[in-house]
Scaffold this active site. Sequence first.
Site, PDB file in Angstrom:
ATOM      1  N   PRO A  87      41.921  49.761  27.609  1.00  0.00           N
ATOM      2  CA  PRO A  87      41.812  50.281  28.974  1.00  0.00           C
ATOM      3  C   PRO A  87      41.168  51.670  29.020  1.00  0.00           C
ATOM      4  O   PRO A  87      40.654  52.071  30.061  1.00  0.00           O
ATOM      5  CB  PRO A  87      43.264  50.346  29.468  1.00  0.00           C
ATOM      6  N   GLU A 114      51.312  47.888  23.692  1.00  0.00           N
ATOM      7  CA  GLU A 114      51.000  49.168  24.327  1.00  0.00           C
ATOM      8  C   GLU A 114      49.796  49.879  23.714  1.00  0.00           C
ATOM      9  O   GLU A 114      49.383  50.919  24.197  1.00  0.00           O
ATOM     10  CB  GLU A 114      52.224  50.081  24.332  1.00  0.00           C
ATOM     11  N   ARG A 152      24.541  35.723  27.035  1.00  0.00           N
ATOM     12  CA  ARG A 152      23.513  35.360  28.019  1.00  0.00           C
ATOM     13  C   ARG A 152      22.224  36.148  27.842  1.00  0.00           C
ATOM     14  O   ARG A 152      21.192  35.758  28.363  1.00  0.00           O
ATOM     15  CB  ARG A 152      24.051  35.547  29.441  1.00  0.00           C
ATOM     16  N   ASP A 167      16.173  36.923  35.725  1.00  0.00           N
ATOM     17  CA  ASP A 167      15.214  37.940  36.145  1.00  0.00           C
ATOM     18  C   ASP A 167      15.443  38.319  37.605  1.00  0.00           C
ATOM     19  O   ASP A 167      15.359  39.485  37.959  1.00  0.00           O
ATOM     20  CB  ASP A 167      13.773  37.442  35.958  1.00  0.00           C
TER      21      ASP A 167
HETATM   22  C1  9D3 Z   1      51.248  52.280  29.925  1.00  0.00           C
HETATM   23  C2  9D3 Z   1      49.791  52.399  29.765  1.00  0.00           C
HETATM   24  N1  9D3 Z   1      49.099  51.107  29.691  1.00  0.00           N
HETATM   25  C3  9D3 Z   1      47.648  51.384  29.887  1.00  0.00           C
HETATM   26  C4  9D3 Z   1      47.214  51.113  31.277  1.00  0.00           C
HETATM   27  C5  9D3 Z   1      49.316  50.483  28.394  1.00  0.00           C
HETATM   28  C6  9D3 Z   1      48.499  49.278  28.138  1.00  0.00           C
HETATM   29  C7  9D3 Z   1      48.511  48.195  28.998  1.00  0.00           C
HETATM   30  C8  9D3 Z   1      47.767  47.051  28.722  1.00  0.00           C
HETATM   31  C9  9D3 Z   1      47.745  49.205  26.992  1.00  0.00           C
HETATM   32  C10 9D3 Z   1      47.007  48.061  26.719  1.00  0.00           C
HETATM   33  C11 9D3 Z   1      47.029  46.985  27.575  1.00  0.00           C
HETATM   34  C12 9D3 Z   1      46.258  45.766  27.267  1.00  0.00           C
HETATM   35  N2  9D3 Z   1      44.882  45.827  27.785  1.00  0.00           N
HETATM   36  C13 9D3 Z   1      43.835  45.810  26.989  1.00  0.00           C
HETATM   37  O1  9D3 Z   1      44.005  45.775  25.785  1.00  0.00           O
HETATM   38  C14 9D3 Z   1      42.499  45.904  27.542  1.00  0.00           C
HETATM   39  C15 9D3 Z   1      42.033  46.029  28.894  1.00  0.00           C
HETATM   40  C16 9D3 Z   1      42.711  46.114  30.144  1.00  0.00           C
HETATM   41  O2  9D3 Z   1      43.943  46.069  30.249  1.00  0.00           O
HETATM   42  N3  9D3 Z   1      41.966  46.245  31.266  1.00  0.00           N
HETATM   43  C17 9D3 Z   1      40.605  46.285  31.246  1.00  0.00           C
HETATM   44  N4  9D3 Z   1      39.922  46.212  30.114  1.00  0.00           N
HETATM   45  C18 9D3 Z   1      40.642  46.084  28.956  1.00  0.00           C
HETATM   46  S1  9D3 Z   1      39.967  45.997  27.447  1.00  0.00           S
HETATM   47  C19 9D3 Z   1      41.421  45.861  26.690  1.00  0.00           C
END
Ligand code: 9D3
Length: 249
Positions: A87, A114, A152, A167
């Site tokens: 995230p 987490e 793609r 395109d």
């Molecule tokens: C409490 C803080 N959280 C962060 C918002 C902890 C947390 C939640 C969910 C940490 C990792 C995750 C799992 N998400 C992913 O690994 C992830 C992700 C996403 O949740 N949203 C958008 N893109 C991605 S890429 C990997």
Amino acid sequence: MRIDIFTLFPAMFFSALQESILKRAQQRGLLTLIVHSIRDYALDRHQMTDDLPYGGGEGMILKPEPIFRAVRSVLGQATAPVILLTPQGRPLKSALVQELAQQPRLLLICGHYEGVDERVRRYLVTDEISIGDYVLTGGELAAMVLVDAVARFIPGVLGAAESAHHDSYASGLLEGPQYTRPLVFENWAVPEVLVSGNHARIARWKRTMALQRTLERRPDLLEGVMLTGEDVEILKQFHRPMDEPDAME
Ligand code: 9D3
């Protein structure tokens, strides 16, 4: 292109990446996807892959050793981008997708729970990517989105018709409405212009619809679009005076 994916949940990838266009790309040898179970690289008796956070806090953290072992054993002496889906990563946009598609090889690490031990980010990972501002349960679905979008752009993955379509997407506008048979469905007819046979009129209508839809739904996209003089005239038709900034000076 070869993409190695590291995950605690390999089964999530089995069907998703083996259908449709990605299936055909792999059969044609344009794309090789290899899914690695991080758990296989945990050496202890219980094959532990996660542990409690130092200093306390919520949930579990992925341990560094299995991830380092997995990536190092797959990469050997080779070098390639090692991407952590997280995230906190750089937002995935079409420009980044196209950059990634230039690489002969990518490694994708899927976090779960987490998060992952910071030493993975600092000393193993070269890029961190997020797919958007919503919380997923892990990086697996994000990795699949990335693979699908990147594939793609690999030459030959899309057929000729699909590539031409590509395109027109590069125009940066949303697509307008599309219709197929029947001509009338439950009293709702296909717009007359589309069956007029007047190709210039049809092209102008399609462009108009694309511009209108983009203006209504994603005005932010218009910033990055090359507009012709005719486009500007079309947009003026839909122009709402309320949205005009106040005159300055
Ligand atoms: C409490 C803080 N959280 C962060 C918002 C902890 C947390 C939640 C969910 C940490 C990792 C995750 C799992 N998400 C992913 O690994 C992830 C992700 C996403 O949740 N949203 C958008 N893109 C991605 S890429 C990997």
